[in-house]
Design an enzyme around this catalytic site. Structure first.
Site, mmCIF file in Angstrom:
data_model
loop_
_atom_site.group_PDB
_atom_site.id
_atom_site.type_symbol
_atom_site.label_atom_id
_atom_site.label_comp_id
_atom_site.label_asym_id
_atom_site.label_seq_id
_atom_site.Cartn_x
_atom_site.Cartn_y
_atom_site.Cartn_z
ATOM 1 N N GLU A 49 9.681 -53.100 -33.826
ATOM 2 C CA GLU A 49 10.015 -51.673 -33.754
ATOM 3 C C GLU A 49 9.025 -50.997 -32.829
ATOM 4 O O GLU A 49 7.804 -51.173 -32.983
ATOM 5 C CB GLU A 49 9.897 -51.029 -35.137
ATOM 6 C CG GLU A 49 10.993 -51.416 -36.085
ATOM 7 C CD GLU A 49 10.802 -50.764 -37.442
ATOM 8 O OE1 GLU A 49 9.910 -49.908 -37.605
ATOM 9 O OE2 GLU A 49 11.549 -51.126 -38.343
ATOM 10 N N HIS A 60 6.263 -52.886 -36.913
ATOM 11 C CA HIS A 60 6.295 -51.668 -36.095
ATOM 12 C C HIS A 60 4.922 -51.510 -35.441
ATOM 13 O O HIS A 60 3.933 -51.246 -36.135
ATOM 14 C CB HIS A 60 6.613 -50.474 -37.009
ATOM 15 C CG HIS A 60 6.770 -49.169 -36.299
ATOM 16 N ND1 HIS A 60 7.126 -48.011 -36.955
ATOM 17 C CD2 HIS A 60 6.614 -48.819 -34.995
ATOM 18 C CE1 HIS A 60 7.180 -47.017 -36.085
ATOM 19 N NE2 HIS A 60 6.862 -47.470 -34.894
ATOM 20 N N HIS A 118 15.166 -47.874 -44.202
ATOM 21 C CA HIS A 118 14.221 -46.815 -44.557
ATOM 22 C C HIS A 118 14.370 -46.363 -46.002
ATOM 23 O O HIS A 118 15.410 -45.874 -46.406
ATOM 24 C CB HIS A 118 14.287 -45.587 -43.645
ATOM 25 C CG HIS A 118 12.951 -44.910 -43.564
ATOM 26 N ND1 HIS A 118 12.493 -44.065 -44.542
ATOM 27 C CD2 HIS A 118 11.951 -45.033 -42.676
ATOM 28 C CE1 HIS A 118 11.271 -43.679 -44.229
ATOM 29 N NE2 HIS A 118 10.909 -44.263 -43.111
ATOM 30 N N ARG A 169 2.874 -49.272 -33.869
ATOM 31 C CA ARG A 169 2.820 -47.828 -33.617
ATOM 32 C C ARG A 169 1.835 -47.538 -32.495
ATOM 33 O O ARG A 169 0.902 -48.304 -32.258
ATOM 34 C CB ARG A 169 2.417 -47.081 -34.893
ATOM 35 C CG ARG A 169 3.468 -47.152 -35.992
ATOM 36 C CD ARG A 169 3.093 -46.241 -37.141
ATOM 37 N NE ARG A 169 3.324 -44.852 -36.814
ATOM 38 C CZ ARG A 169 4.349 -44.119 -37.253
ATOM 39 N NH1 ARG A 169 5.241 -44.640 -38.073
ATOM 40 N NH2 ARG A 169 4.485 -42.868 -36.901
ATOM 41 N N THR A 223 8.452 -43.088 -40.372
ATOM 42 C CA THR A 223 9.444 -42.643 -39.390
ATOM 43 C C THR A 223 10.409 -41.667 -40.059
ATOM 44 O O THR A 223 11.250 -42.057 -40.863
ATOM 45 C CB THR A 223 10.203 -43.869 -38.840
ATOM 46 O OG1 THR A 223 9.239 -44.878 -38.547
ATOM 47 C CG2 THR A 223 10.970 -43.521 -37.595
ATOM 48 N N HIS A 229 3.023 -52.963 -44.129
ATOM 49 C CA HIS A 229 2.072 -52.499 -45.142
ATOM 50 C C HIS A 229 1.120 -53.578 -45.648
ATOM 51 O O HIS A 229 0.182 -53.266 -46.376
ATOM 52 C CB HIS A 229 2.807 -51.750 -46.253
ATOM 53 C CG HIS A 229 3.436 -50.498 -45.697
ATOM 54 N ND1 HIS A 229 2.680 -49.532 -45.059
ATOM 55 C CD2 HIS A 229 4.722 -50.105 -45.606
ATOM 56 C CE1 HIS A 229 3.490 -48.579 -44.627
ATOM 57 N NE2 HIS A 229 4.726 -48.895 -44.940
ATOM 58 N N ASN A 283 10.074 -55.971 -43.569
ATOM 59 C CA ASN A 283 9.057 -55.264 -42.785
ATOM 60 C C ASN A 283 7.690 -55.454 -43.459
ATOM 61 O O ASN A 283 7.511 -55.090 -44.624
ATOM 62 C CB ASN A 283 9.442 -53.773 -42.732
ATOM 63 C CG ASN A 283 8.457 -52.957 -41.922
ATOM 64 O OD1 ASN A 283 7.247 -53.117 -42.072
ATOM 65 N ND2 ASN A 283 8.947 -52.067 -41.091
ATOM 66 N N ARG A 334 -1.878 -47.907 -36.390
ATOM 67 C CA ARG A 334 -2.431 -47.619 -37.721
ATOM 68 C C ARG A 334 -2.251 -48.793 -38.691
ATOM 69 O O ARG A 334 -2.950 -48.894 -39.670
ATOM 70 C CB ARG A 334 -1.834 -46.353 -38.308
ATOM 71 C CG ARG A 334 -0.387 -46.491 -38.692
ATOM 72 C CD ARG A 334 0.109 -45.248 -39.379
ATOM 73 N NE ARG A 334 0.203 -44.123 -38.472
ATOM 74 C CZ ARG A 334 0.985 -43.074 -38.686
ATOM 75 N NH1 ARG A 334 1.696 -43.010 -39.789
ATOM 76 N NH2 ARG A 334 1.057 -42.094 -37.823
ATOM 77 N N GLU A 340 20.640 -48.865 -36.187
ATOM 78 C CA GLU A 340 20.168 -48.920 -37.566
ATOM 79 C C GLU A 340 20.259 -47.513 -38.121
ATOM 80 O O GLU A 340 19.670 -46.576 -37.578
ATOM 81 C CB GLU A 340 18.729 -49.451 -37.628
ATOM 82 C CG GLU A 340 18.235 -49.549 -39.076
ATOM 83 C CD GLU A 340 16.965 -50.383 -39.210
ATOM 84 O OE1 GLU A 340 16.772 -51.341 -38.433
ATOM 85 O OE2 GLU A 340 16.175 -50.067 -40.108
HETATM 86 N N1 PXP Z 1 13.744 -49.584 -40.388
HETATM 87 C C1 PXP Z 1 13.082 -48.817 -39.503
HETATM 88 C C2 PXP Z 1 13.692 -48.581 -38.176
HETATM 89 C C3 PXP Z 1 11.820 -48.266 -39.829
HETATM 90 O O1 PXP Z 1 11.172 -47.488 -38.931
HETATM 91 C C4 PXP Z 1 11.258 -48.547 -41.076
HETATM 92 C C5 PXP Z 1 9.904 -48.002 -41.430
HETATM 93 O O2 PXP Z 1 8.949 -48.507 -40.561
HETATM 94 C C6 PXP Z 1 11.974 -49.387 -41.951
HETATM 95 C C7 PXP Z 1 13.223 -49.866 -41.591
HETATM 96 C C8 PXP Z 1 11.435 -49.766 -43.297
HETATM 97 O O3 PXP Z 1 11.343 -48.661 -44.116
HETATM 98 P P1 PXP Z 1 10.630 -48.791 -45.527
HETATM 99 O O4 PXP Z 1 9.242 -49.253 -45.281
HETATM 100 O O5 PXP Z 1 10.729 -47.428 -46.095
HETATM 101 O O6 PXP Z 1 11.429 -49.819 -46.319
#
Ligand code: PXP
Length: 241
Positions: free
Chosen positions: A72, A45, A194, A47, A103, A12, A9, A51, A153
């Site tokens: 996402e 994601h 997550h 959003r 999330t 960031h 992901n 953001r 998930e």
């Molecule tokens: N999976 C899903 C469905 C998420 O919403 C997120 C956060 O956007 C992640 C995985 C990744 O989480 P993290 O950034 O805490 O590794």
């Protein structure tokens, strides 16, 4: 040897870019690099408040990325329209509250159940694999099956918090294990995501039946110190050993 896919992901990277309102660091560049360094898919994601990832990031990444894009989205009409337009290989429907930092929990599948069922049908017909981000609860696994999702998930946030704080995580681990087994028995492909770090991913990777991990915040943060290549390699090692 277990073979668990790694989805990276890159939200960031966009967070850092947006902090200064510049056009760098580029999420597209990150997506292409992450692929080169061994990720199996890239997660973004989009959003509702944009953001971090924005519509142009989605457009560019979708057009240039040669591995599956996992988009996402919240369960809103706007997001479903965007998902139908871009046809990402994978879609993960997540809950979204505007004021949350990240999330915070799994989807409430009873809310807007008919709307979700219809949209999952349309997204699948459009060629996307559809996953639902849920808590490790038997009722949510059953409901995901009823909604005809391809995958679920499991939200690993609670488990990861306990691991990070060196607290007793055994009860939560058993809950996740049972959820994975139940999901597999229902014929759902089960993923996890997550809050995952090297340590929590190592523990969860020992559970049989998890096919994909989606990891963002820790992985991008750790890359500041190790670089993306070494960080991804370390996660791949954990997921394949
Ligand atoms: N999976 C899903 C469905 C998420 O919403 C997120 C956060 O956007 C992640 C995985 C990744 O989480 P993290 O950034 O805490 O590794």
């Amino acid at each position: 040897m277990k073979k668990i896919r790694l989805g990276v992901n890159i939200d960031h990277v966009a967070t850092v870019r947006n902090a200064r309102g510049e056009n760098y660091p580029s999420p597209l560049r990150a997506a292409l690099l992450v692929k080169k360094k061994g990720a199996d898919s890239v997660t973004i994601h989009l959003r509702e408040d944009r953001r971090h990832i924005n519509d142009l990031d989605l457009k560019l990444i979708k057009s240039k990325l040669k591995i599956p894009l996992n988009l996402e989205i919240a369960a809103t009409k706007e997001m479903f329209k965007i998902a139908l337009k871009y046809k990402p290989s994978f879609i993960c429907i997540v809950p979204e509250k505007r004021r949350e930092i990240t999330t915070e929990g799994g989807l409430n599948l009873k809310y807007n159940n008919n709307f979700l069922k219809k949209i999952i049908y349309n997204l699948k017909k459009n060629g996307s694999r559809v996953s639902l981000f849920i808590e490790p609860k038997i009722k949510d696994l059953k409901e995901s099956k009823n909604l005809n999702a391809d995958c679920v998930e499991i939200h690993t946030g609670k488990f990861c918090n306990l691991v990070n704080k060196n607290k007793d995580y055994r009860k939560e681990l058993i809950i996740i294990k049972k959820a994975v087994e139940f999901g597999n028995n229902l014929g759902l492909e089960v993923h996890a995501g997550h809050g995952l770090t090297f340590k929590s991913a190592r523990i969860l990777s020992k559970i049989t039946g998890i096919k994909e991990f989606n990891i963002g915040h820790f992985l991008i943060g750790e890359s500041i110190f190790l670089g993306l290549e070494k960080t991804i390699k370390e996660f791949k090692k954990i997921l394949q050993k």
